[in-house]
Write a protein that holds these residues in place. Structure first.
Motif, PDB file in Angstrom:
ATOM      1  N   ILE A 265      68.396 108.271  17.802  1.00  0.00           N
ATOM      2  CA  ILE A 265      68.358 107.526  16.539  1.00  0.00           C
ATOM      3  C   ILE A 265      69.101 106.204  16.696  1.00  0.00           C
ATOM      4  CG2 ILE A 265      69.127 107.519  14.130  1.00  0.00           C
ATOM      5  CD1 ILE A 265      68.643 110.538  14.079  1.00  0.00           C
ATOM      6  N   LYS A 266      70.202 106.247  17.409  1.00  0.00           N
ATOM      7  CA  LYS A 266      70.978 105.025  17.616  1.00  0.00           C
ATOM      8  C   LYS A 266      70.204 103.993  18.439  1.00  0.00           C
ATOM      9  CE  LYS A 266      75.625 107.021  17.222  1.00  0.00           C
ATOM     10  NZ  LYS A 266      76.923 107.257  17.894  1.00  0.00           N
ATOM     11  N   ASP A 267      69.438 104.465  19.459  1.00  0.00           N
ATOM     12  CA  ASP A 267      68.708 103.492  20.291  1.00  0.00           C
ATOM     13  C   ASP A 267      67.307 103.197  19.767  1.00  0.00           C
ATOM     14  OD1 ASP A 267      66.874 105.466  21.238  1.00  0.00           O
ATOM     15  OD2 ASP A 267      68.074 105.901  23.008  1.00  0.00           O
ATOM     16  N   GLY A 268      66.920 103.872  18.682  1.00  0.00           N
ATOM     17  CA  GLY A 268      65.649 103.569  18.033  1.00  0.00           C
ATOM     18  C   GLY A 268      64.445 104.332  18.543  1.00  0.00           C
ATOM     19  N   SER A 269      64.617 105.203  19.529  1.00  0.00           N
ATOM     20  CA  SER A 269      63.464 105.949  20.039  1.00  0.00           C
ATOM     21  C   SER A 269      63.069 107.094  19.114  1.00  0.00           C
ATOM     22  CB  SER A 269      63.748 106.476  21.450  1.00  0.00           C
ATOM     23  OG  SER A 269      64.914 107.273  21.485  1.00  0.00           O
ATOM     24  N   VAL A 270      63.985 107.525  18.242  1.00  0.00           N
ATOM     25  CA  VAL A 270      63.673 108.460  17.159  1.00  0.00           C
ATOM     26  C   VAL A 270      64.058 107.782  15.853  1.00  0.00           C
ATOM     27  CG1 VAL A 270      64.286 110.656  16.068  1.00  0.00           C
ATOM     28  CG2 VAL A 270      63.921 110.556  18.535  1.00  0.00           C
TER      29      VAL A 270
END
Length: 329
Positions: A265-270
């Motif tokens: 979630i932090k890196d945007g992949s989820v």
């Protein structure tokens, strides 16, 4: 405030008060207080068995176990946690707990029919049962004094609404345990929230590498898929990798949290996770069983005690991530 957002907010508030939460589904619980437990002493030593359908190494169930054991320590009762993903073996574990004359049993009912006889044996022996996580709509039917968990249809609706808000129209719902009624309810709810039917894809939680390959193939064969809804945090990780392998820009969302999902979630992949706060699913039933054993109290007013859903995304992932790192989220 949108209706879905209001529902999510109400559901999140409920367990904090340990109050009864009304839903359309019939839930576990006996509002009249149920039968007195022949197997549970009013005072003295108490031993509670927790028997879930968690597979070995599943981080979700590790948090449930931690919650149950923490409650046992806090309340001064013994907690014996066991799990097996095979419903027949889970039923055998429940029967073993009955034979040991425990003071109460906590059981997750992903496959209620397979557990009917063993749960009935507990109830017939006067051992109070609290169901958790799955099977809440059949909990009272089985004679449980309460149910603690997430309304899976409501949670699915919230996920579908969020995906629709993000622009998704063709969503793949990845089912990781065949026959798990709760997962079926999540996908059905997601269809309702999305406003169109999701496509379901069956994978095996016990072979995540194969699951990644299957998801990759599906994304490659249908480039119109613009959303993937995983129903397990481990599956979410491989779904994100599968989207990358397939060159897909589908938004990845999931149910449940673990450290990898927090990082994703932090890196945007989820994009987001639907959190059912499973620590409470371990902790609260032990409280309920002790209250029942010592004071014949029941909780929920005949309805499930809801522990979710709550949405975790980029707006709140940092503080929740700190808690997840300690194993309580």
């Amino acid at each position: 405030m949108a209706r879905g957002t209001r529902l999510l907010a109400l559901a999140l508030a409920a367990p904090l008060l340990l109050s009864a939460c009304s839903t359309d589904d019939s839930g576990g619980g006996n509002s009249s207080g149920g039968q007195a437990s022949a197997g549970a002493p009013r005072n003295g030593d108490l031993t509670f068995a927790v028997v879930t359908h968690g597979s070995a190494g599943d981080a979700f169930w590790d948090v449930v176990q931690k919650g149950a054991e923490a409650a046992g320590k806090d309340l001064g009762v013994e907690v014996d946690y066991q799990s097996d993903g095979d419903p027949q073996r889970q039923s055998q574990l429940i029967q073993a707990a009955v034979n040991q004359h425990v003071s109460g049993i906590v059981v997750s009912m992903a496959n209620p029919d397979a557990l009917h006889d063993s749960v009935a044996a507990a109830v017939d022996a006067g051992i109070p049962v609290v169901t958790i996580n799955s099977g809440g709509d059949r909990s009272a039917e089985f004679g449980a004094i309460g149910h603690v968990g997430q309304d899976e249809t409501l949670a699915g609706q919230g996920a579908g609404q969020r995906l629709a808000r993000d622009g998704a129209k063709n969503v793949l719902c990845v089912v990781h345990e065949a026959g798990n009624i709760g997962l079926e309810q999540r996908c059905a709810g997601a269809s309702q929230g999305l406003g169109t039917n999701v496509k379901t894809l069956q994978v095996d939680i016990n072979d995540l590498q194969a699951a990644q390959t299957t998801i990759t193939s599906q994304l490659q064969s249908d480039p119109s898929i613009d959303g993937v809804l995983a129903l397990n945090s481990g599956v979410a990780t491989v779904a994100a990798a599968a989207a990358k392998d397939a060159g897909s820009h589908a938004e990845i969302a999931t149910f449940d949290l673990n450290g990898d999902v927090i990082k994703a979630i932090k890196d945007g992949s989820v994009a987001f996770a639907v959190d059912q706060q499973q620590y409470e699913q371990g902790y609260l039933p032990i409280v309920m069983l002790k209250l029942y054993a010592q004071n014949l109290n029941t909780v929920g007013g005949g309805q499930p005690v809801l522990t979710g859903p709550a949405i975790v995304d980029s707006s709140n992932v940092d503080p929740i991530g700190d808690l997840a790192s300690s194993g309580t989220r």
